[in-house]
Design an enzyme around this catalytic site. Sequence first.
Site, mmCIF file in Angstrom:
data_model
loop_
_atom_site.group_PDB
_atom_site.id
_atom_site.type_symbol
_atom_site.label_atom_id
_atom_site.label_comp_id
_atom_site.label_asym_id
_atom_site.label_seq_id
_atom_site.Cartn_x
_atom_site.Cartn_y
_atom_site.Cartn_z
ATOM 1 N N THR A 96 13.774 -7.372 -8.910
ATOM 2 C CA THR A 96 13.919 -8.810 -9.174
ATOM 3 C C THR A 96 12.617 -9.575 -8.952
ATOM 4 O OG1 THR A 96 14.472 -9.318 -6.883
ATOM 5 C CG2 THR A 96 16.304 -8.682 -8.319
ATOM 6 N N ASP A 112 -0.181 -0.571 -0.339
ATOM 7 C CA ASP A 112 -0.303 0.898 -0.408
ATOM 8 C C ASP A 112 -1.758 1.338 -0.304
ATOM 9 O OD1 ASP A 112 2.393 1.360 -0.551
ATOM 10 O OD2 ASP A 112 2.453 1.443 -2.747
ATOM 11 N N ARG A 129 8.536 -7.836 -1.576
ATOM 12 C CA ARG A 129 8.973 -8.257 -2.900
ATOM 13 C C ARG A 129 9.873 -7.175 -3.468
ATOM 14 N NH1 ARG A 129 4.989 -9.273 -8.012
ATOM 15 N NH2 ARG A 129 4.744 -7.042 -7.838
ATOM 16 N N ASP A 179 -1.357 -1.749 -6.059
ATOM 17 C CA ASP A 179 -0.515 -2.181 -4.938
ATOM 18 C C ASP A 179 -1.373 -2.259 -3.691
ATOM 19 O OD1 ASP A 179 1.187 -2.088 -2.579
ATOM 20 O OD2 ASP A 179 2.823 -1.843 -4.000
HETATM 21 C C1 PRP Z 1 2.639 -7.798 -2.311
HETATM 22 C C2 PRP Z 1 1.502 -8.720 -1.910
HETATM 23 C C3 PRP Z 1 2.179 -10.061 -1.816
HETATM 24 C C4 PRP Z 1 3.208 -9.977 -2.922
HETATM 25 C C5 PRP Z 1 2.695 -10.752 -4.105
HETATM 26 O O1 PRP Z 1 3.393 -7.476 -1.194
HETATM 27 O O2 PRP Z 1 0.865 -8.349 -0.711
HETATM 28 O O3 PRP Z 1 2.799 -10.310 -0.578
HETATM 29 O O4 PRP Z 1 3.351 -8.589 -3.263
HETATM 30 O O5 PRP Z 1 3.645 -10.804 -5.102
HETATM 31 P P1 PRP Z 1 4.350 -12.179 -5.532
HETATM 32 O O6 PRP Z 1 3.261 -13.198 -5.661
HETATM 33 O O7 PRP Z 1 4.975 -11.806 -6.844
HETATM 34 O O8 PRP Z 1 5.363 -12.533 -4.509
HETATM 35 P P2 PRP Z 1 4.662 -6.466 -1.265
HETATM 36 O O9 PRP Z 1 5.905 -7.247 -1.498
HETATM 37 O O10 PRP Z 1 4.356 -5.358 -2.200
HETATM 38 O O11 PRP Z 1 4.757 -5.963 0.229
HETATM 39 P P3 PRP Z 1 3.746 -5.088 1.104
HETATM 40 O O12 PRP Z 1 2.517 -5.939 1.371
HETATM 41 O O13 PRP Z 1 4.515 -4.827 2.335
HETATM 42 O O14 PRP Z 1 3.401 -3.838 0.329
HETATM 43 N N1 URA Z 2 1.413 -6.983 -5.244
HETATM 44 C C1 URA Z 2 0.353 -6.125 -5.259
HETATM 45 O O1 URA Z 2 0.042 -5.469 -4.254
HETATM 46 N N2 URA Z 2 -0.337 -5.999 -6.418
HETATM 47 C C2 URA Z 2 -0.032 -6.700 -7.523
HETATM 48 O O2 URA Z 2 -0.733 -6.540 -8.555
HETATM 49 C C3 URA Z 2 1.059 -7.583 -7.474
HETATM 50 C C4 URA Z 2 1.758 -7.711 -6.322
#
Ligand code: PRP
Ligand code: URA
Length: 206
Positions: free
Chosen positions: A105, A200, A101, A197
């Site tokens: 944006t 992370d 994400r 997050d």
């Molecule tokens: C996080 C989470 C989802 C997304 C949710 O992933 O694991 O995939 O955000 O957000 P949304 O509903 O607004 O799309 P992230 O994009 O942070 O990637 P990552 O798992 O690689 O850290």
């Molecule tokens: N992705 C995450 O990992 N945490 C949130 O709260 C939203 C999006």
Amino acid sequence: MYKLIEHPLITHKLTQMRNVETGTKDFRQNLDEVAGLMAYEITRDLPLKPVHITTPVAPCDTYELAKPIILVPILRAGLGMVNGICNLIPTLKVAHIGLYRDEETLQPHTYFEKYPKNIADATVIIVDPMLATGGSAIAAIDMVKKQGATDIRLANIVAAPEGVKAVESAHPDVMIYLAALDDHLNEHGYIVPGLGDCGDRIFGTK
Ligand code: PRP
Ligand code: URA
């Protein structure tokens, strides 16, 4: 439509995950366990087919799963739910969808996809611990539908009402399973109170 899976063990383990004091090892273990507990409910209505077998004692008319199951973790955080569900359904196949994400944006960007062959005939379970705006989940559902999937479920640990509404309106045919429905999204697109997050916290990248 969504279903909130309520169970004292899920609530307890999720509390550990939410706690800012919880480190990577315990966060990962609790996520694994919550996903396993959720799997029981997510698979409750899987179709069965009749089979005839022989036990050590006698012939037996019984049932087995009628369709293959494909688990689809959304990378990265979805990976944290794979083991817990695999432990319960060791025969499942695993597809991978890589999405991140954009921090500004909040739009999802695809960087990887890989599927087993029989996705059109399978029950597909997409897993991602977080459902925030819903953008990532909607994109992942679009992608598996493009591969021919029709029987699709989505499993999230923590969701914001905004994300649930977005998925319900984009994909009304997909049942959403949740361990918790939180209050709202903040101005950075984080779920409140949430757990931070998730990627992370699973991988220790911050
Ligand atoms: C996080 C989470 C989802 C997304 C949710 O992933 O694991 O995939 O955000 O957000 P949304 O509903 O607004 O799309 P992230 O994009 O942070 O990637 P990552 O798992 O690689 O850290
Ligand atoms: N992705 C995450 O990992 N945490 C949130 O709260 C939203 C999006």
